[in-house]
Design an enzyme around this catalytic site. Structure first.
Site, short mmCIF file in Angstrom:
data_model
loop_
_atom_site.label_atom_id
_atom_site.label_comp_id
_atom_site.label_asym_id
_atom_site.label_seq_id
_atom_site.Cartn_x
_atom_site.Cartn_y
_atom_site.Cartn_z
N CYS A 67 0.63 2.79 8.88
CA CYS A 67 1.17 1.40 8.05
C CYS A 67 0.49 0.28 8.15
O CYS A 67 0.17 -0.25 9.47
CB CYS A 67 2.54 1.21 8.82
SG CYS A 67 3.34 2.52 9.38
N GLU B 124 0.86 -1.17 -0.12
CA GLU B 124 -0.06 0.01 0.14
C GLU B 124 0.97 1.24 -0.04
O GLU B 124 2.10 1.24 0.37
CB GLU B 124 -1.02 -0.02 1.30
CG GLU B 124 -0.21 -0.19 2.61
CD GLU B 124 -1.21 -0.64 3.65
OE1 GLU B 124 -1.43 0.53 4.29
OE2 GLU B 124 -1.78 -1.41 3.82
#
Ligand code: SAH
Length: 342
Positions: free
Chosen positions: A328, A87
């Protein structure tokens, strides 16, 4: 397999273009489409013979989900050629467009507050895969990326060569042309790698994820990286400062009742004064299935004020993209909103 364009310098690209039988100036044109315009579809490169761009791998990955935050943050879930998923995030502001990049699929560090390490490390990204995130983000927001932070999934310095190759491409005036001052590499603190980074001649910003003011607490919060004494990490960071005269950023995630006391603030202030640094406080962004909680806003304020009073340059980082799980590793784990059906 065709050669990976993003991993090449413009000189290397020029050689490759010539080897495919095209004149050298075509390399400059091709680089202009990719780097200056973030165009990756050979059919859209109107001044080039189609076969030229088709001779290279420009994007090996694809966007499989996108989440748009109310604050303009865009988070992308990217599928790599082998089906692994990473991502990346774009955070806009009037003057800046910041890309937050991943460097590994998963992470081996297993920090207790971080979603990225919860399923371990699967593999490193290549330099090209790291850089493809910039193109995907730039295409998603239709703006040029002006800043890059290596604060996505993974430990950048544990994937050293690919990270450095990616940084060189970012700061290369002939490629992404981002000022080195606007590139931040964030590390959990690997002293040998930090020293090596200091010798690369890259005047970027170095951020150290400290998160605890003493070795014992740090070992609890960062079970893998916490084995390295804080003193060794800060000494290496100071070497980086000496090399480039760029102040170090110390990152400190505030966890309610864990590392947010005034005693911790005082100990952190003492450490911070041993090197040239700014301290960035980050209020914990809760991740499942962690039992950790964020401190109150008042505690964050008091912690910051205490550091300030002790002569430390301190900032409280503004939370971005909370509604799109931008901390994250969260999107990879959460299964996204708009995933395609594959
Ligand atoms: N591995 C690198 C870069 C990735 S994380 C590093 O450790 O620095 C980028 C920053 O976000 C790190 O400081 C990390 O500790 C912090 N972070 C991770 N999970 C978080 C969470 N749930 N809430 C707030 N910050 C978090």
């Amino acid at each position: 397999m065709t050669p990976a364009l993003l991993a090449m310098t413009v000189e290397e690209l020029t050689d490759a273009v010539q080897q495919l039988g095209h004149p050298a100036y075509r390399a400059r044109q091709l680089a202009d489409w990719v780097y200056a315009k973030a165009v990756t579809d050979p059919a859209a490169m109107t001044n080039l013979p189609k076969a030229l761009a088709q001779g290279f791998d420009i994007l090996t990955s694809r966007v499989v989900a996108r989440a748009d935050g109310r604050d303009g943050t865009i988070k992308l879930l990217i599928e790599l050629a082998d089906g692994e998923r990473i991502e990346c995030v774009m955070m806009p502001s009037p003057k800046r467009v910041t890309a937050c990049l991943s460097t590994q699929v998963g992470c081996s560090m297993a920090c207790v507050f971080c979603a990225s390490g919860m399923e371990g490390l699967r593999r490193n990204l290549s330099a090209g895969e790291i850089l493809e995130q910039i193109l995907h983000l730039s295409q998603a927001c239709k703006r040029r990326i002006t800043n890059a932070v290596f604060m996505g999934v993974g430990e950048p310095l544990a994937n050293y060569d690919a990270t450095i190759a990616a940084v060189r491409a970012l700061v290369d005036p002939q490629r992404f042309n981002i000022s080195a001052r606007h590139v931040t590499v964030s590390t959990v603190g690997l002293p040998k790698k930090i020293r090596r980074l200091a010798r690369e001649g890259l005047p970027i910003t170095l951020a150290i994820s400290l998160h605890a003011p003493n070795d014992a607490l740090r070992k609890q919060l960062l079970p893998t990286a916490g084995g390295t004494p804080i003193a060794d990490i800060l000494a290496a960071a100071q070497e980086f400062f000496e090399a480039h005269k760029r102040e170090i950023t110390i990152e400190y995630v505030l966890l309610g009742g864990v590392n947010d006391s005034m005693v911790c603030a005082d100990a952190l202030a003492k450490l911070a004064r041993t090197i040239r640094c700014n301290v960035n406080l980050i209020r914990f962004n809760p991740v499942d299935p962690s039992t950790l909680v964020p401190p109150t806003i008042a505690t964050v304020k008091a912690f910051a004020q205490r550091l300030g009073k002790r002569g430390v340059n301190v900032h409280v980082r503004r939370p971005r993209g909370r509604d799109v799980a931008a901390a994250c590793g969260q999107l990879r784990r959460n299964r996204p909103l708009q995933s395609d059906s594959r």
